[in-house]
Design an enzyme around this catalytic site. Sequence first.
Site, mmCIF file in Angstrom:
data_model
loop_
_atom_site.group_PDB
_atom_site.id
_atom_site.type_symbol
_atom_site.label_atom_id
_atom_site.label_comp_id
_atom_site.label_asym_id
_atom_site.label_seq_id
_atom_site.Cartn_x
_atom_site.Cartn_y
_atom_site.Cartn_z
ATOM 1 N N HIS A 117 36.315 -14.952 85.527
ATOM 2 C CA HIS A 117 35.776 -14.766 83.409
ATOM 3 C C HIS A 117 36.695 -14.464 82.491
ATOM 4 O O HIS A 117 36.965 -15.513 81.564
ATOM 5 C CB HIS A 117 34.583 -13.009 83.974
ATOM 6 N N GLU A 118 37.385 -13.461 82.730
ATOM 7 C CA GLU A 118 38.417 -13.063 81.392
ATOM 8 C C GLU A 118 39.601 -13.861 81.154
ATOM 9 O O GLU A 118 39.537 -14.619 80.556
ATOM 10 C CB GLU A 118 39.276 -12.138 81.924
ATOM 11 N N GLY A 154 34.088 -3.794 82.019
ATOM 12 C CA GLY A 154 34.544 -3.925 83.471
ATOM 13 C C GLY A 154 35.917 -4.350 82.805
ATOM 14 O O GLY A 154 37.118 -4.369 83.860
ATOM 15 N N ALA A 155 36.338 -5.490 81.856
ATOM 16 C CA ALA A 155 37.671 -6.157 80.932
ATOM 17 C C ALA A 155 37.513 -7.125 79.841
ATOM 18 O O ALA A 155 36.788 -6.370 79.501
ATOM 19 C CB ALA A 155 38.484 -7.000 82.771
ATOM 20 N N MET A 156 38.971 -6.821 79.414
ATOM 21 C CA MET A 156 38.766 -7.546 77.930
ATOM 22 C C MET A 156 39.500 -8.550 78.071
ATOM 23 O O MET A 156 41.195 -8.620 78.593
ATOM 24 C CB MET A 156 39.732 -6.307 77.221
ATOM 25 N N GLU A 157 39.394 -9.364 77.502
ATOM 26 C CA GLU A 157 40.100 -11.045 77.624
ATOM 27 C C GLU A 157 41.091 -11.047 76.897
ATOM 28 O O GLU A 157 41.514 -12.309 76.265
ATOM 29 C CB GLU A 157 39.062 -12.007 77.844
ATOM 30 N N ASN A 158 41.790 -9.750 75.570
ATOM 31 C CA ASN A 158 43.050 -9.997 75.029
ATOM 32 C C ASN A 158 43.694 -11.162 75.379
ATOM 33 O O ASN A 158 44.616 -11.621 76.636
ATOM 34 C CB ASN A 158 44.092 -8.493 75.338
ATOM 35 N N GLU A 214 30.432 -15.646 75.446
ATOM 36 C CA GLU A 214 30.108 -14.392 76.763
ATOM 37 C C GLU A 214 28.659 -15.081 77.653
ATOM 38 O O GLU A 214 29.105 -15.329 79.286
ATOM 39 C CB GLU A 214 29.634 -12.713 76.666
ATOM 40 N N GLU A 233 37.476 -4.924 71.577
ATOM 41 C CA GLU A 233 36.251 -5.372 71.088
ATOM 42 C C GLU A 233 34.905 -4.580 71.055
ATOM 43 O O GLU A 233 35.095 -3.491 71.787
ATOM 44 C CB GLU A 233 35.972 -6.231 72.115
#
Length: 889
Positions: free
Chosen positions: A303-304, A267-271, A326, A127
């Site tokens: 969040h993720e 910070g992080a990624m929601e894959n 988001e 992303e």
Amino acid sequence: MKDSQPKSIYLKEYKVPPFIIESTHLTFELEDSFTRVTSVLKMQRNPLSQERSAPLLLDGVDLQLESLAVDGQLQSAADYQLANEQLKLPNVADSFELTCVTIIKPAENTCLEGLYLSSDMYCTQCEAQGFRRITYYLDRPDVMSSFQTKIIASKKKYPVLLSNGNLVEAADLSDGRHYVVWEDPFKKPCYLFALVAGNLHLHEDSFVTCSGRKIALKMFVEHENAAKCDHAIASLKKSMTWDEEVYGREYDLDIFMIVAVNDFNMGAMENKGLNIFNSSCVLATPETTTDAGFDRVESIVAHEYFHNWSGNRVTCRDWFQLSLKEGFTVFRDSEFTADMASRTVKRIEDVNVLRTAQFAEDAGPMAHPVRPESYMEISNFYTLTVYEKGAEVVRMIHTLLGAKTFRQGSDLYFERFDGQAVTTDDFVQTMEEVSGKSLRQFVRWYEQAGTPVVDVSSSYDPAAQTYTLKLTQHCPPSPGQPVKQPYHIPFALGLLDASGADMPLYLGVTDTPAESSTLVLDFTNSEQVFVFNRVVEEPVPSLLRNFSAPVRLNYAYTDAQLMFLMQHDSDGFNRWDAGQKLALRTIREIIDGPLQNLELLEKASVNPLLVSAYRALLTDGQLDRALVAKMLQLPSEQYLIEVSTNVDVERVHLAREKVKRQLATDLREELKSCYHANQSAVSEYRFTSAEVASRTLKNAALGYLLSINDEQALGWAVKQFEQGSNMTDCLGALAALMQSDFEAERNRSIGEFYNKWERDQQVVELWFSLQAASQVSTRLPEIEALLVHPAFDIKNPNKIRSVIGVFATQNLRNFHDVSGSGYRFLADKIIQLDKRNPQIASRLVTPLSRWSKYDEKRQQLMLAELERIMASGSLSKDVYEVVSKSLVR
């Protein structure tokens, strides 16, 4: 520029994709010096597209094309074109299979997009547009495909091979390699694709869903971080339970995986099913992580996870709709955190970010609506406006509709659009449908940039027993939007009587009071008058309760009224806000006062009412300690700058320090009592609301006492630093020392801290940040020394943020030194970093982009550095966009 000046992409030019991808089969062969990627795409023309004869255009960046085949037939160089980061096939059938083999070099991928190496681990970040660095593809969120991924690698080097979905096949090969096949049953855009390969520690757990399904939970970390997994897994299980209970959303795969990565831009990624986290956002133990760190991990994990529905199952049609996923998800994680701890404190923290940073963004050169109209580089729009202000927009819908109706709307949204890529309009329309309430005017919050200003005046008629509030709203011009239309503002308020109790609210001619002591007004016109009847005495208004809309509020409160609200308001947020207003007024009186000589500011007088208000906070044993800790925090220098113009940074710093020292001097004994009263009776660390509040309050008191060089407090700080059983106490003491004048103890403690934790990367990042933020001990020469420290790595985004980023955004007195040396330093680093990691470089431009806030001399110095960056050569789109917009005067 690389080719020519970057071009803007516009929302109004959106068209559906000419092609769709029914299925994607990927094979990754991980070799020592390169990776071979084979993609097999089943494609067809999109029946919704009007471009029936359009050529196939696939996105691709830094790819070496090894072979290309259509329906099994190899294509020659004459059959396709490679130019401008695109692969063009001019003649394709309506339905076909495309096989593409590309060579990529993850070890040379310093931008940390696509597939790259972090230490010895392969990982991805796709992303927003990273997938095009893996293979040629339709890299846009409205192209959703099923994915099957095969990974082949050395079993010794990479025993762990992960991708999205469920593991369907695994086997060893005869040459020392092994392979796995992962299959994701849910169609997704390529930005949600993930791959990880490495030698990693596995931490396992499980979760039983509300329907009785058992989900395998797996967290993969580097072996030295094996002891740091428990809190993230506990946070994940809390999140899964909360999403079932509050939104009715059950997890859909058989496995949920988390991976911690040291080198990560975000910070992080929601894959889907395989969330990849920056190590700093997911690893935690009491010995190495502060309370704030524990809270951050819990919030980001939530969040993720929540993205599984608000972002993955229902995704955004195009990147202009980024806040669809988001903003909604930030609202959801904020509500989760509020339910886990103190709702009032969480609201205060969120609004602090808004008013300090997002409002500044709204007033700056990169101002844009929550749904932008255009962009050059989408990475520049992962902003506070899209995330935090986007969450406020969702919160306002929740306020206008009520929790029950909002839940009905979210249920309809997830049901209707499951498996689709949609827009913010689709989200709003579902809320309109279930509520029957028109939100047509409300959508201006998505369309208009800037922060509305609400001016309120009041009058009381004792004879008629009426109380009148006149509200006016306007929104300042922003780039491309000189004139704004009125917003639909949910304006929450209450009225307090002389005893501090909430008064019943009779709006208009009604004889029936409002059901609650807080009434939400629909403020929709440029000017609107609201009349309350049966008001038996002149009230003190409590306006914009719980910060019901992201606006700047102006009302002529007296100092006495602010103190009254601090002591009596039933709305916890407004109690805090009244204290902030009183402190802000006190500091600004010194800044704007007659003492122009900076050295004489120490002689300025401090409003005694503020001292009395803070004394009341410290001596009232009935107050929530978490709220008291927040109320004791003076407005930050960043916020003081944000609400001012023609800023002299040194003057702001000295005025705030003067008020802090005066409070500490006058309240010395109360602060000492507070410190002792909040010492824990047990040595074992517990992450509970009560104990977090006690530690926060204790460390706040210690910070005040060290600001006046209290020798007794120095002894307490040294003891706490040396004997503290958790990182919160250790770092709290060290942070207080770093902002004090006790040079010997400060230097000894910061050295001991590093010697103890030099092998722990997350703690070393804290060590860097502490020094970079110290306005007492750290000037530019010390920052430059940190950059050549053995623990610093210019390739690591966390290290860059902890030194360069912290210096430019928190050490304001020294960054804004009138010589301009801080500006030159930052510009040098931006130019250097732009060649290797444009995303990180563009984010560092922000402090320079706010040049219009400062005095004329600093303005000219900052503009000169922006012009130097622009003239430095071939800039990335990321940096070019921010710098070029910042130079518009």
